[in-house]
Design a protein around this motif. Sequence first.
Motif, PDB file in Angstrom:
ATOM      1  N   TRP A 102      48.066 -17.113   8.300  1.00 15.47           N
ATOM      2  CA  TRP A 102      48.874 -16.196   7.498  1.00 15.47           C
ATOM      3  C   TRP A 102      49.514 -16.893   6.302  1.00 15.47           C
ATOM      4  O   TRP A 102      49.750 -18.110   6.318  1.00 15.47           O
ATOM      5  N   TRP A 112      56.322  -7.888   5.421  1.00 13.53           N
ATOM      6  CA  TRP A 112      55.195  -8.587   6.014  1.00 13.53           C
ATOM      7  C   TRP A 112      55.492  -8.927   7.469  1.00 13.53           C
ATOM      8  O   TRP A 112      56.607  -9.321   7.807  1.00 13.53           O
ATOM      9  N   MET A 136      44.595  -4.062   7.376  1.00 18.00           N
ATOM     10  CA  MET A 136      45.878  -4.536   7.889  1.00 18.00           C
ATOM     11  C   MET A 136      45.925  -4.478   9.417  1.00 18.00           C
ATOM     12  O   MET A 136      46.635  -5.252  10.051  1.00 18.00           O
ATOM     13  N   ASP A 156      47.937 -11.286   7.395  1.00 14.73           N
ATOM     14  CA  ASP A 156      48.871 -10.854   6.346  1.00 14.73           C
ATOM     15  C   ASP A 156      49.121  -9.350   6.390  1.00 14.73           C
ATOM     16  O   ASP A 156      49.144  -8.661   5.358  1.00 14.73           O
ATOM     17  N   GLU A 157      49.333  -8.823   7.561  1.00 17.66           N
ATOM     18  CA  GLU A 157      49.663  -7.407   7.753  1.00 17.66           C
ATOM     19  C   GLU A 157      50.985  -7.110   7.033  1.00 17.66           C
ATOM     20  O   GLU A 157      51.954  -7.869   7.144  1.00 17.66           O
ATOM     21  N   ARG A 158      51.032  -5.992   6.297  1.00 21.98           N
ATOM     22  CA  ARG A 158      52.224  -5.676   5.514  1.00 21.98           C
ATOM     23  C   ARG A 158      52.229  -4.192   5.177  1.00 21.98           C
ATOM     24  O   ARG A 158      51.195  -3.542   5.145  1.00 21.98           O
TER      25      ARG A 158
END
Length: 448
Positions: free
Chosen positions: A104, A119, A421, A426-428
Amino acid sequence: MTVTPSHAARPATFPSAEDEVVEICRDLLRIDTSNYGDDSGPGERAAAEHVAALLSEVGLDVDVFESAPGRTSVVTRVEGADRSRPALVVHGHLDVVPARADDWSVDPFAGEERDGMLWGRGAVDMKDMDAMILAVLRRMIRDGRKPARDLVVAFFADEEAGGVQGAQWAVDRRPELFEGATEAVSEVGGYSVDVDGHRAYLLQTAEKGLWWLRLVADGKAGHGSQVNLDNAVTRLAGAVARIGAHRWPLRLTPTVDALLRGVADLTGLPYDPHDPDAVDRLVAALGPAAAFVGATVRHTANPTQLDAGYKANVVPGSASATVDARFLPGHEAEAEAQLRALAGEGVRFETTHRDVALEVPFSGGLVDAMSAALLAEDPGASVLPYTLSGGTDNKSLSRLGITGYGFAPLRLPADLDFAGMFHGVDERVPLDALRFGVRVLDRFLATC
C-alpha cells in the motif's frame, strides 16, 4: 426504539450527518477487523463495541452477540413512523479482507485522509456504508425524526468468509431479531458510473451464487523415479487446467439484460443478446464498473489454490485444489454439471462453502424510493439495475423470506476504479461521495 426527548430537544449542538460520517468512517478504518477465514484474525469485537456505543449514545437499545469469541455482531431496532408496515433491514458488515501494508501507499489501518479521499482497508467494503448508516441514524434520532417504517439495523461479523459466523448465524440462532421484516438494503449498489458522459447509478437487484470447493484427486504414491500412470498430481493438474481455461458461454439473466438495454439507450450502441461482441462493447461502456458487470454475463470458475506433495522425489497419494465458482441466478444446476464434466473422472468435489444466487424485481415501492432519493440529489442521472458478481449477507437474510437489494449510494469521479477498490490495494473513498451518500440515505429512510 423510543427516542429520548433530550436528544430531540437540542439538535443544534450536534454535528451534521455529513460532517460526522467522515469521522465515524475514519474511526472504523483504524480498527483492524481483518478476516482470514480461519478465526486467526483480530475479530470484530472492537469495532462492534464502537458501533454499539454510537447507537447507545442516542438512546437505542443494542443487542451485541457473538457466534464465537471475538466474532461479534450488533443489531438494533428503530421505530418507524408507520408501524403497520413491514420492517426494513439496513445492514452492513464489520469485517474486512486482510491487507499487506508493504503493498500500500499508506498504512491500510491508519484511516488517512489524502487528496480528498479517505484511505484504508474497508473504505468501500464496507465501512463507508457502515459510517453512513450510523451518521444518518444518529442525526435522525437527535432531530426527533423517525424513518418511514421500522428499521432493523444490523452490523454483522464474518461477511468476508461467507457470513457463517455473522448473518448466517444470526438468521439461524436469532431469527426473532428480524421479525416482521420483508426487505433489506446493504452494500455494493447505488454507486455512480459514467456512461458516454451520462451519469448512471447501478442499483443491485441480483447477485451470483457461490461455491467454494476443493477438487481432490487420489492416486498411487511412489518413488519419483519410477513410471506412475496413476499420478494424483497429473490428474488434478488436468482438471484445474480444464476448469481454468474453460470459456463459459453467454447467459444473460433478466437483470443483466435490463442493464445492457439501458446502456444501449444511453450510448446508442447496438444490443444483440446473442452477440458476444455487442455485449462486450456495452459492458466496456461502463468504464471501471465493467469489472463487476463483465463477470455477470456468464458463470465463472477460477482455481485459486493448489496443494500436493511433500518431497521432490515422492509421488503423493493425493492432491487438491481450491476453486471459486460463481453461478448466475436460475442456472446453478447447469453450471455444476459443467464443472463436474470439466474435472473428469477420478476427481471428487468437497464443498467448503456454498450459497444461493439471488435475483429480485427492479420495481416496487422500495426501488422507487431508492431511485427517487438518488435523483433528488443528482437530477438528470439514470438508475439501472445490475447483478453483483460477488455476494452479500442478503443471501442469509433471504432464508427468512427477506428480499435484498444493494444500496450504498456514492457519487464517484468518472475515472475512479471503484471495482478495483474491492479487496484491492490502496482502497479509498472520496469524502464528497460519503457526504452525498448520507444525503441520499437520509432521504431514502424518510420515505421508504
